[in-house]
Design a protein around this motif. Sequence first.
Motif, PDB file in Angstrom:
ATOM      1  N   SER A 139       1.560  13.966  -9.411  1.00  6.64           N
ATOM      2  CA  SER A 139       2.475  15.309  -9.528  1.00  6.64           C
ATOM      3  C   SER A 139       3.215  15.549 -10.784  1.00  6.64           C
ATOM      4  N   TRP A 173       2.321   1.708  -3.633  1.00  9.70           N
ATOM      5  CA  TRP A 173       1.390   2.118  -4.510  1.00  9.70           C
ATOM      6  C   TRP A 173       1.213   3.719  -4.209  1.00  9.70           C
ATOM      7  N   GLU A 174       1.126   3.889  -2.814  1.00 11.07           N
ATOM      8  CA  GLU A 174       0.649   5.435  -2.530  1.00 11.07           C
ATOM      9  C   GLU A 174       1.890   6.363  -3.003  1.00 11.07           C
ATOM     10  N   ALA A 175       2.958   5.868  -2.934  1.00  8.36           N
ATOM     11  CA  ALA A 175       4.217   6.693  -3.656  1.00  8.36           C
ATOM     12  C   ALA A 175       4.125   6.688  -5.098  1.00  8.36           C
ATOM     13  N   VAL A 201       0.967  -1.014   0.008  1.00  7.25           N
ATOM     14  CA  VAL A 201       0.004   0.149  -0.033  1.00  7.25           C
ATOM     15  C   VAL A 201       0.784   1.246  -0.046  1.00  7.25           C
ATOM     16  N   ALA A 202       1.815   1.422   0.751  1.00  6.99           N
ATOM     17  CA  ALA A 202       2.719   2.504   0.821  1.00  6.99           C
ATOM     18  C   ALA A 202       3.753   2.602  -0.647  1.00  6.99           C
ATOM     19  N   PHE A 249       1.519   6.390  -6.941  1.00  6.72           N
ATOM     20  CA  PHE A 249       0.730   7.065  -7.499  1.00  6.72           C
ATOM     21  C   PHE A 249       0.773   8.614  -7.253  1.00  6.72           C
ATOM     22  N   ARG A 250       1.343   9.002  -6.161  1.00  7.44           N
ATOM     23  CA  ARG A 250       1.387  10.561  -5.739  1.00  7.44           C
ATOM     24  C   ARG A 250       2.518  10.978  -6.736  1.00  7.44           C
TER      25      ARG A 250
END
Length: 151
Positions: free
Chosen positions: A15, A6-8, A3-4, A10-11
Amino acid sequence: MAVAAWEALFRAQVSIMRRLSAEFPTEVMSLNEYDVLFNLSRAPGRHLRLKELNRHVLISQPSVSRLVDRLAGRGWVEKTDDPLDGRGTIVHLTAKGFQEFRRAAIHHMEAITDRVGGTLDDDELQQLIGLCDRLREAQDPAGPAPHPSDG
């Protein structure tokens, strides 16, 4: 951890896309139009069945059909019936469409090189390509899609 990660990812993508969108030459075409022309430019013979094009672009199927109609109206693509399947449509990138695509692509590639290549070195870029390809291929039951660096 997944999850971490994926979040990185995706963000970072959001950006970068915001910056690239702000720098994109919209006086030539939209990013969605560019995406369609990009995929057609990479296809063998610069044509794809509409159904196949739908699998590769980043917008929804109804939007692709309307977008292809607009591009056809500008003379950038041509639509023909699929000779192997009368229900299908083949979308061809015209010479005029390829010229307009290249005009936008030169500017867009420079912006990508600045935003991504200016941040990561060549080894990191190779790692990123490999990781993203693995993630994408694992999600696609139809097999790997053409990669932008192919060709």
